[in-house]
Every structure is written in C-alpha cells, then in structure tokens.
Scaffold this motif. Structure first.
Motif, PDB file in Angstrom:
ATOM      1  N   LEU A   1       0.828  -1.209   0.000  1.00 46.10           N
ATOM      2  CA  LEU A   1       0.000   0.000   0.000  1.00 46.10           C
ATOM      3  C   LEU A   1       0.859   1.255   0.000  1.00 46.10           C
ATOM      4  CD1 LEU A   1      -2.724   1.379   0.139  1.00 46.10           C
ATOM      5  CD2 LEU A   1      -2.714   1.056   2.636  1.00 46.10           C
ATOM      6  N   GLU A   2       1.921   1.275   0.815  1.00 42.67           N
ATOM      7  CA  GLU A   2       2.811   2.435   0.850  1.00 42.67           C
ATOM      8  C   GLU A   2       3.495   2.647  -0.494  1.00 42.67           C
ATOM      9  OE1 GLU A   2       6.802   3.991   3.237  1.00 42.67           O
ATOM     10  OE2 GLU A   2       5.869   2.079   3.760  1.00 42.67           O
ATOM     11  N   ALA A   3       3.910   1.544  -1.131  1.00 43.93           N
ATOM     12  CA  ALA A   3       4.563   1.652  -2.433  1.00 43.93           C
ATOM     13  C   ALA A   3       3.612   2.243  -3.475  1.00 43.93           C
ATOM     14  CB  ALA A   3       5.054   0.276  -2.879  1.00 43.93           C
ATOM     15  N   LEU A   4       2.367   1.793  -3.488  1.00 40.93           N
ATOM     16  CA  LEU A   4       1.397   2.310  -4.455  1.00 40.93           C
ATOM     17  C   LEU A   4       1.047   3.767  -4.164  1.00 40.93           C
ATOM     18  CD1 LEU A   4      -0.927  -0.818  -4.712  1.00 40.93           C
ATOM     19  CD2 LEU A   4       0.579   0.075  -6.498  1.00 40.93           C
ATOM     20  N   ARG A   5       0.985   4.128  -2.892  1.00 44.73           N
ATOM     21  CA  ARG A   5       0.685   5.524  -2.544  1.00 44.73           C
ATOM     22  C   ARG A   5       1.772   6.482  -3.002  1.00 44.73           C
ATOM     23  NH1 ARG A   5      -1.442   4.921   3.748  1.00 44.73           N
ATOM     24  NH2 ARG A   5      -3.637   4.406   3.291  1.00 44.73           N
ATOM     25  N   THR A   6       3.031   6.025  -2.951  1.00 38.13           N
ATOM     26  CA  THR A   6       4.150   6.895  -3.324  1.00 38.13           C
ATOM     27  C   THR A   6       4.511   6.798  -4.795  1.00 38.13           C
ATOM     28  OG1 THR A   6       5.687   5.160  -2.603  1.00 38.13           O
ATOM     29  CG2 THR A   6       5.169   6.891  -1.021  1.00 38.13           C
ATOM     30  N   GLY A   7       3.714   6.099  -5.574  1.00 35.12           N
ATOM     31  CA  GLY A   7       3.922   6.087  -7.015  1.00 35.12           C
ATOM     32  C   GLY A   7       4.966   5.118  -7.512  1.00 35.12           C
ATOM     33  N   VAL A   8       5.318   4.112  -6.731  1.00 37.92           N
ATOM     34  CA  VAL A   8       6.266   3.104  -7.216  1.00 37.92           C
ATOM     35  C   VAL A   8       5.657   2.397  -8.420  1.00 37.92           C
ATOM     36  CG1 VAL A   8       7.449   0.950  -6.659  1.00 37.92           C
ATOM     37  CG2 VAL A   8       7.301   2.762  -4.956  1.00 37.92           C
ATOM     38  N   PRO A   9       6.359   2.353  -9.550  1.00 34.37           N
ATOM     39  CA  PRO A   9       5.776   1.705 -10.729  1.00 34.37           C
ATOM     40  C   PRO A   9       5.679   0.207 -10.516  1.00 34.37           C
ATOM     41  CG  PRO A   9       8.072   2.236 -11.127  1.00 34.37           C
ATOM     42  CD  PRO A   9       7.725   2.847  -9.809  1.00 34.37           C
ATOM     43  N   GLY A  10       4.625  -0.379 -10.976  1.00 39.69           N
ATOM     44  CA  GLY A  10       4.444  -1.821 -10.827  1.00 39.69           C
ATOM     45  C   GLY A  10       4.002  -2.438 -12.133  1.00 39.69           C
ATOM     46  N   THR A  11       4.331  -3.699 -12.303  1.00 42.05           N
ATOM     47  CA  THR A  11       3.891  -4.416 -13.499  1.00 42.05           C
ATOM     48  C   THR A  11       2.681  -5.290 -13.225  1.00 42.05           C
ATOM     49  OG1 THR A  11       5.512  -6.153 -12.999  1.00 42.05           O
ATOM     50  CG2 THR A  11       6.185  -4.427 -14.531  1.00 42.05           C
TER      51      THR A  11
ATOM     52  N   LYS B   1      10.285   3.848  -2.740  1.00 45.97           N
ATOM     53  CA  LYS B   1       9.339   4.250  -1.694  1.00 45.97           C
ATOM     54  C   LYS B   1       9.854   5.451  -0.916  1.00 45.97           C
ATOM     55  CE  LYS B   1       8.895   0.306   0.416  1.00 45.97           C
ATOM     56  NZ  LYS B   1       8.449  -0.642   1.455  1.00 45.97           N
ATOM     57  N   THR B   2      11.132   5.422  -0.536  1.00 50.60           N
ATOM     58  CA  THR B   2      11.686   6.507   0.268  1.00 50.60           C
ATOM     59  C   THR B   2      11.745   7.812  -0.516  1.00 50.60           C
ATOM     60  OG1 THR B   2      13.058   4.817   1.306  1.00 50.60           O
ATOM     61  CG2 THR B   2      13.576   7.092   1.830  1.00 50.60           C
ATOM     62  N   SER B   3      11.897   7.720  -1.825  1.00 49.76           N
ATOM     63  CA  SER B   3      11.963   8.948  -2.628  1.00 49.76           C
ATOM     64  C   SER B   3      10.624   9.657  -2.723  1.00 49.76           C
ATOM     65  CB  SER B   3      12.458   8.623  -4.045  1.00 49.76           C
ATOM     66  OG  SER B   3      11.440   7.985  -4.810  1.00 49.76           O
ATOM     67  N   ALA B   4       9.550   9.007  -2.294  1.00 45.36           N
ATOM     68  CA  ALA B   4       8.206   9.597  -2.291  1.00 45.36           C
ATOM     69  C   ALA B   4       7.817  10.132  -3.662  1.00 45.36           C
ATOM     70  CB  ALA B   4       8.121  10.708  -1.242  1.00 45.36           C
ATOM     71  N   GLY B   5       8.139   9.376  -4.696  1.00 40.02           N
ATOM     72  CA  GLY B   5       7.756   9.750  -6.047  1.00 40.02           C
ATOM     73  C   GLY B   5       8.777  10.582  -6.782  1.00 40.02           C
ATOM     74  N   ALA B   6       9.814  11.093  -6.091  1.00 37.09           N
ATOM     75  CA  ALA B   6      10.808  11.931  -6.756  1.00 37.09           C
ATOM     76  C   ALA B   6      11.612  11.152  -7.783  1.00 37.09           C
ATOM     77  CB  ALA B   6      11.749  12.549  -5.721  1.00 37.09           C
ATOM     78  N   ALA B   7      11.728   9.832  -7.605  1.00 39.42           N
ATOM     79  CA  ALA B   7      12.489   9.019  -8.545  1.00 39.42           C
ATOM     80  C   ALA B   7      11.865   9.030  -9.938  1.00 39.42           C
ATOM     81  CB  ALA B   7      12.602   7.586  -8.034  1.00 39.42           C
ATOM     82  N   ALA B   8      10.616   9.390 -10.038  1.00 39.21           N
ATOM     83  CA  ALA B   8       9.972   9.487 -11.345  1.00 39.21           C
ATOM     84  C   ALA B   8      10.354  10.781 -12.059  1.00 39.21           C
ATOM     85  CB  ALA B   8       8.456   9.402 -11.193  1.00 39.21           C
TER      86      ALA B   8
END
Length: 317
Positions: free
Chosen positions: A84-94, A211-218
């Motif tokens: 849930l945390e990963a999806l909230r922070t925008g971690v891309p998933g396949t 996750k830790t980047s809170a979406g900045a990695a995108a």
C-alpha cells in the motif's frame, strides 16, 4: 554330441557372470563421476538457494545504458502495509498479485483501487505462487511486482539541455537504498538535476529506494557509472567543480564560494566517508558545521542540508 559343439565364441554369461568380453560395460561402470559438487551448486540444496538470493541482491539493477551492465531482474514488494505504501508513493508496478480466498481489509481494497487507477494489472494468485514470488517472505496475500529501474547514462547529467546552473549529487559507498531514496527526494526538492551512483558496492534503485523517494524518482534521473572516479574526472573536463562532503573538510559549507558554479556534490558513507581516490579528485572538501564534535548526520540528512545551502547561496547571487 555335446563335446563336438563348434561355437566361435564362448558363452557370454553363466551363473558366475560374464565369461568373455563385457563390451566395455565394466569400464563404463568404473568410470568416476568427478568430484562431489559444492553445496552451493546443488539444485534444491538450502545453500544453493541462499547463494542464489545473495547473487540476486548483489547484482546491479539497471536497464538501458547502465554503466554496470548486469542482468535486470524484477523485484517484489511483499506485505499489505509495504504494498500500500509503495502504491501511494507512485512506485511503478507491473502487476499486483492478490491471494485467492483470503480475507481482505481496507489495505487490500485501497491497494487494488490504486493499482487499477494506475493501470497496473491485478491478478489473483494462489498462496503457493505468492510464496515462490516473494521467496518465502511474509506477504499476507499481497505482492507488487516492480520492474527493473532504467538508469540514465552519466553523460545525460552534464546539463546541456537543463535549466539553471547544473547540480549533480554523486554517491560514494552509500549502500542503504533508503538513504539513496532520501537523497533522490532532496535532489528533487532543491533543484539538483540528477544523482550519480557507482555500479558496484552501492545501493541501487530498488523498491525500497523508490518508496523513500516519495515519487521523486519518477522526476529526478539516476545515472549509473562503471567507475565513479573516472566519471567525476569526465565531469571536471566538462566544466564542473567537484565538491566532496566530509566531516574533516577544509571548507565550511556556508563559505562555499563555488556554489554558483556547475557542481557535483559527492557524498561519502557515514562510516568510511569519501574513498581516497574520490577525495583526491575533489576540487574542495566541505564540512557541515555542527554544535557538538561527537554529533554526526547520516548521508541522507547531510545531503539535504548541503543542497539547501547551495540553493540558498545561489538565490542570493
């Protein structure tokens, strides 16, 4: 008569075994099979599974143009809170894998909703499949498959097409992916154009870093270099100044005269600091002034403080 039998060959066998030629069968039976394989090389052996997990963890993650090469591999985020945390922070998933016949709660429902909104396929998977995917981790019936990160090339961060004065953060010996994620987040917050990591002995852009980047990695590119020292020398030839961050620095951060120049800020590990070759490559080594001598900052916080001060000095000039 029995004594007049004319046979060209004697009997091939009797109760005592072969009489004449065994056709080489005995030689084959006596042929050795070689030394006993090591436990790590035996399929299914616990030692082999541990070695495979260690190789997977140590292998450099990367995609196109990654400096370290290596075979890319898909990661899996396991557990309801983690997914849930990963999806909230925008971690891309396949793919989002949901266990069959399990009791769902609000975390599962929100994860499915977020995955559907992001266009991530939601798949129903039996427990055995989830156990295999997560390598026996506690998944609670929920797992998110994350694709390998596609690293930029170090040349992509040189700044020819970037707005503002170029600013790059390079990491030397940072092995915690959460520190890497925090640094990427700070880079995005304070206007850095990218982050450079070595291909070896360094944290990679894993799911934990995402996750830790809170979406900045995108938004902030992360480049991977085969040799960090050579990459820093290439930046110097391109017009950058290389500034190392170390507790024993010669220059105090508020007095950084190079702040308005194209910069590469090199951050060393909290334990060992900057490596010798990297330190020798730096134009200046900068320290953060602190009230107590015994106090120290971890790499993520130290990078955030440094980038903030550089942004402040650039705004004043």
């Amino acid at each position: 008569m029995a004594g007049n039998q004319r046979r060209r060959a004697a009997r091939t066998s009797n109760k005592k075994g072969a009489v004449v030629g065994s056709g080489g069968q005995r030689r084959k039976q006596l042929k050795g099979r070689g030394p006993t394989p090591r436990a790590e090389d035996r399929t299914g052996h616990p030692a082999a599974r541990r070695a495979a997990r260690a190789d997977k963890a140590a292998a450099p993650r990367g995609g196109r143009r990654s400096g370290g090469g290596g075979k890319a591999s898909t990661e899996v985020v396991a557990g309801r809170n983690s997914v849930l945390e990963a999806l909230r922070t925008g971690v891309p998933g396949t793919a989002l894998h949901v266990g069959t016949r399990m009791e769902s709660d609000d975390r599962v429902k929100e994860s499915i909703a977020l995955a559907t909104e992001a266009g991530i396929p939601v798949m129903e998977s039996p427990r055995g499949e989830l156990d295999r995917m997560t390598d026996g981790a506690v998944h609670q019936g929920l797992a998110l498959a994350v694709p390998p990160y596609e690293y930029a090339h170090p040349d992509d961060l040189l700044g020819q097409q970037l707005s503002g004065t170029p600013l790059v953060v390079a990491l030397d010996g940072i092995t915690d992916p959460r520190n890497l994620g925090a640094i990427v987040r700070s880079a995005g917050a304070f206007g850095a154009h990218g982050v450079l990591v070595p291909a070896r002995r360094s944290a990679g852009m894993t799911a934990a870093a995402w996750k830790t980047s809170a979406g900045a990695a995108a938004r902030v590119p992360v480049a991977q270099a085969t040799n960090l020292t050579r990459a820093l020398e290439a930046y110097r030839k391109a017009g950058f100044f290389v500034v190392g961050l170390d507790a024993d620095g010669d220059v105090s951060l508020p007095g950084l005269d190079l702040a308005d120049q194209p910069l590469v800020v090199v951050v060393g590990s909290e334990g060992k600091g900057l490596s010798r070759l990297v330190r020798e490559t730096c134009d200046q080594v900068v320290s953060i002034p602190m009230a107590a001598v015994t106090e120290s900052l971890n790499a993520g916080i130290a990078t955030a403080v440094t980038l903030y001060e550089i942004a402040r000095l650039r705004a004043r000039r």
